[in-house]
Design an enzyme around this catalytic site. Structure first.
Site, PDB file in Angstrom:
ATOM      1  N   PHE A 103      49.213   9.262  47.948  1.00 40.04           N
ATOM      2  CA  PHE A 103      48.583   7.976  47.605  1.00 40.04           C
ATOM      3  C   PHE A 103      47.169   7.995  48.158  1.00 40.04           C
ATOM      4  O   PHE A 103      46.967   8.197  49.352  1.00 40.04           O
ATOM      5  CB  PHE A 103      49.367   6.785  48.180  1.00 40.04           C
ATOM      6  CG  PHE A 103      48.810   5.471  47.707  1.00 40.04           C
ATOM      7  CD1 PHE A 103      49.183   4.937  46.479  1.00 40.04           C
ATOM      8  CD2 PHE A 103      47.871   4.773  48.464  1.00 40.04           C
ATOM      9  CE1 PHE A 103      48.636   3.747  46.012  1.00 40.04           C
ATOM     10  CE2 PHE A 103      47.332   3.576  48.006  1.00 40.04           C
ATOM     11  CZ  PHE A 103      47.710   3.059  46.775  1.00 40.04           C
ATOM     12  N   ASP A 120      43.037  13.066  53.929  1.00 41.78           N
ATOM     13  CA  ASP A 120      43.072  11.604  53.809  1.00 41.78           C
ATOM     14  C   ASP A 120      43.847  11.081  55.014  1.00 41.78           C
ATOM     15  O   ASP A 120      45.077  11.146  55.052  1.00 41.78           O
ATOM     16  CB  ASP A 120      43.759  11.221  52.486  1.00 41.78           C
ATOM     17  CG  ASP A 120      43.902   9.704  52.326  1.00 41.78           C
ATOM     18  OD1 ASP A 120      43.828   8.985  53.345  1.00 41.78           O
ATOM     19  OD2 ASP A 120      44.117   9.246  51.192  1.00 41.78           O
ATOM     20  N   LYS A 135      42.348   1.584  57.390  1.00 42.98           N
ATOM     21  CA  LYS A 135      43.453   0.899  58.072  1.00 42.98           C
ATOM     22  C   LYS A 135      43.173   0.551  59.536  1.00 42.98           C
ATOM     23  O   LYS A 135      42.589  -0.478  59.822  1.00 42.98           O
ATOM     24  CB  LYS A 135      44.710   1.720  57.898  1.00 42.98           C
ATOM     25  CG  LYS A 135      45.143   1.745  56.404  1.00 42.98           C
ATOM     26  CD  LYS A 135      46.599   1.957  56.250  1.00 42.98           C
ATOM     27  CE  LYS A 135      47.048   2.030  54.814  1.00 42.98           C
ATOM     28  NZ  LYS A 135      47.524   0.777  54.279  1.00 42.98           N
TER      29      LYS A 135
HETATM   30  N1  PLP Z   1      44.971   6.660  51.323  1.00 39.48           N
HETATM   31  C1  PLP Z   1      46.117   6.462  51.964  1.00 39.48           C
HETATM   32  C2  PLP Z   1      46.800   7.627  52.610  1.00 39.48           C
HETATM   33  C3  PLP Z   1      46.679   5.187  52.040  1.00 39.48           C
HETATM   34  O1  PLP Z   1      47.844   5.003  52.666  1.00 39.48           O
HETATM   35  C4  PLP Z   1      46.007   4.105  51.408  1.00 39.48           C
HETATM   36  C5  PLP Z   1      46.590   2.758  51.418  1.00 39.48           C
HETATM   37  O2  PLP Z   1      47.736   2.548  51.640  1.00 39.48           O
HETATM   38  C6  PLP Z   1      44.796   4.355  50.755  1.00 39.48           C
HETATM   39  C7  PLP Z   1      44.298   5.648  50.741  1.00 39.48           C
HETATM   40  C8  PLP Z   1      44.039   3.263  50.089  1.00 39.48           C
HETATM   41  O3  PLP Z   1      43.490   2.397  51.035  1.00 39.48           O
HETATM   42  P1  PLP Z   1      42.976   0.946  50.620  1.00 39.48           P
HETATM   43  O4  PLP Z   1      44.152   0.149  50.191  1.00 39.48           O
HETATM   44  O5  PLP Z   1      42.312   0.414  51.860  1.00 39.48           O
HETATM   45  O6  PLP Z   1      41.973   1.156  49.512  1.00 39.48           O
END
Ligand code: PLP
Length: 395
Positions: free
Chosen positions: A138, A223, A252
Site C-alpha cells: 500500500f 516506504d 504517520k
Molecule cells: N504508505 C504506507 C506504507 C501506508 O501505510 C500509507 C497509509 O496507510 C500510505 C503510504 C499513504 O499515506 P497517506 O494516507 O498519509 O497518504
C-alpha cells in the site's frame, strides 16, 4: 452536539467514502486513551493508524506546538524557517540519507520519491522511469501511488491508472529479477507491509534487493510511512537490518498527529532535483516542523526505542501464549509495536468485541487484527488488552 446529529451531518455533508464509521465521536485524548463525547474511555491500540506515536496530549508536544502557534504557523517556502532547518538536521543526522523534503501526507512523500527516482535518471540522460512494487503493498491514494499499490481493488475504479509500475510477489526474488528491464528506475518496498496484512519482509530477500539494485544501477526506495518513527523499535525500520535505502519516505508518526510527511535521499540522488522540480505550499511549515522536531527529540531522548523493543516483545510473547490456547489465532507476526494477529474468524467481528469493551484495535484485510498502539504503552496497558482478548475468545 448529540452523537446522532454528528452522524446525520456526516451522512448529509461528507463524501461517503468511509461508510458507517465506528460509533465513536472522538472528543479528546490523554496518554494512551481516547474519550468519546459522552465520556466513554477507550484504550487505543490503533494510535490513529500508527500516527500518535507519543499518545495524546503529550506534555512537551502540546506545550511546544502552542508556543509555535502563537509565533507563526505558516509563511511559505519563499522564506527560511529556523525550525525547518533544525528538523531537517535532526532527521538527516539520524538517518543514512543527506537531504530531506517535507510534504503533507504519505502519498505525497511517495510521489516525491518516485519523481526524484525518475529525475535522477533523466538528469543523466537515461530513459529509466519504471518502478517495481510488491503485491499486497500500500503506497497511497493519489493516481501514481495507487498505481504503485499492489492491490487490484484500489486500481479498478480509476482505470486507466498511470503507467510505469510493475507489480511482483513480495519476498519473491525471481519475480523481481524477471520484472527488471532497461527502463527500471527503482524498486519500492515496505519493510513490514501494513495495510496488506502486517507482513514482515524476508531479510534474505531484502539483502538480495540491495545487491540487485547495486549491480544493475537501480534505486532502492523504502516506504517507511507506517514502519518509521520508532514503530519497529528503531527510529526507521531499515535500521533493524544491514541494508540501507537510496530514498525513503515517512509520514504517520512523524508529527505525532500534525499532518506532515517527508522523503529523504542520498545527496547524489537528491541533487538531481533542479530548482522548481518539486515544491509544496504547506510542506514543512513551522507548525509541522515543530511537531517533527519535538516528536523526534522525545523518541531519541526519552528511551522510547528501547521501550518499544521490550514492550513489543512482551506483547508478542503474550499473544503467542494465547495462540497456543486458542486455535482461532493462526499466527502472530510483526516487528516491535507493529503486530498482526491472523485469525480463522472475521477480524472485524473481533474488533467490534474489543470496541464494546473499551479498546480500539485495527484490522488489515478480512482476517488480520492489527495492533499499532502508541509507543508509550506500558505493561499495564498490555495486560489490560490481554485480559480483554482472553475474555472475548473464551465466549
Ligand atoms: N504508505 C504506507 C506504507 C501506508 O501505510 C500509507 C497509509 O496507510 C500510505 C503510504 C499513504 O499515506 P497517506 O494516507 O498519509 O497518504
Amino acid at each position: 452536539m448529540k452523537k446522532t446529529t454528528v452522524v446525520q451531518y456526516d451522512k448529509k455533508y461528507f463524501m461517503n467514502v468511509f461508510g458507517d464509521r465506528f460509533p465513536v465521536v472522538v472528543d479528546k485524548g490523554e496518554g494512551v486513551y481516547l474519550y468519546d463525547n459522552d465520556g466513554q474511555e477507550y484504550l487505543d491500540f490503533g494510535a490513529g493508524i500508527a500516527v500518535n506515536v507519543l499518545g495524546y496530549n503529550h506534555p512537551k508536544i502540546t506545550a511546544g506546538l502552542k508556543e509555535q502557534i502563537e509565533k507563526v504557523m505558516h509563511a511559505s517556502n519563499l522564506y527560511y524557517y529556523e525550525i525547518q532547518a533544525k528538523a531537517s538536521k535532526l532527521l538527516v543526522e539520524n538517518s543514512c540519507c543527506d537531504k530531506v523534503f517535507f510534504g503533507n501526507s504519505g502519498a505525497e512523500a511517495n510521489e516525491g520519491a518516485i519523481k526524484l527516482a525518475r529525475k535522477h535518471f533523466k538528469a543523466q540522460g537515461e530513459d529509466k522511469y519504471e518502478v517495481i512494487t510488491m503485491n499486497n503493498s500500500f503506497h497511497g491514494r493519489t493516481l501514481a501511488t495507487l498505481a504503485a499499490t499492489g492491490q487490484e481493488k484500489y486500481h479498478k475504479p480509476f482505470e486507466p491508472v498511470p503507467e510505469g509500475f510493475k507489480l511482483v510477489g513480495y519476498n519473491d526474488l525471481a519475480a523481481v529479477e524477471a520484472a527488471i528491464t532497461d527502463q527500471t528506475a527503482a524498486i519500492m518496498v515496505e519493510l513490514v507491509q501494513g495495510e496488506g496484512g502486517v507482513n514482515p519482509i524476508d531479510p534474505d530477500f531484502l539483502n538480495s534487493l540491495r545487491q540487485l539494485c547495486d549491480e544493475q544501477g537501480i534505486l532502492l526506495i523504502f516506504d517507511e510511512i507506517q514502519t518509521g518513527i520508532g514503530r519497529t523499535g528503531e527510529l526507521f525500520a531499515y535500521q533493524n537490518y544491514d541494508v540501507k535505502p537510496d530514498i525513503f519516505t515517512l509520514a504517520k508518526g512523524l508529527g505525532n498527529g500534525v499532518p506532515v510527511s517527508a522523503f529523504l535521499a542520498k545527496a547524489e540522488i537528491a541533487d538531481s532535483f533542479d530548482i522548481g522540480d518539486h515544491g509544496s505550499t504547506f510542506g514543512g511549515n513551522p507548525l509541522a516542523c515543530k511537531a517533527v522536531y519535538l516528536t523526534l527529540q522525545a523518541i531519541l531522548n526519552d528511551n522510547i526505542l528501547a521501550d518499544v523493543k521490550q514492550i513489543g516483545s512482551y506483547l508478542e510473547d503474550e499473544l503467542n501464549k494465547l495462540a497456543k490456547e486458542h486455535e482461532v489465532i493462526k499466527e502472530v507476526r510483526g516487528l516491535g509495536l507493529m503486530l498482526g494477529i491472523e485469525l480463522s474468524v472475521s477480524a472485524s467481528d473481533i474488533l467490534h468485541e474489543f470496541l464494546d469493551r473499551g479498546i480500539m484495535v485495527l484490522t488489515a484485510g478480512e482476517n488480520i487484527l492489527r495492533l499499532l498502539p502508541p509507543l508509550i504503552i506500558t505493561k499495564r496497558d498490555v495486560d489490560k488488552f490481554m485480559i480483554t482478548f482472553k475474555k472475548i475468545l473464551a465466549e
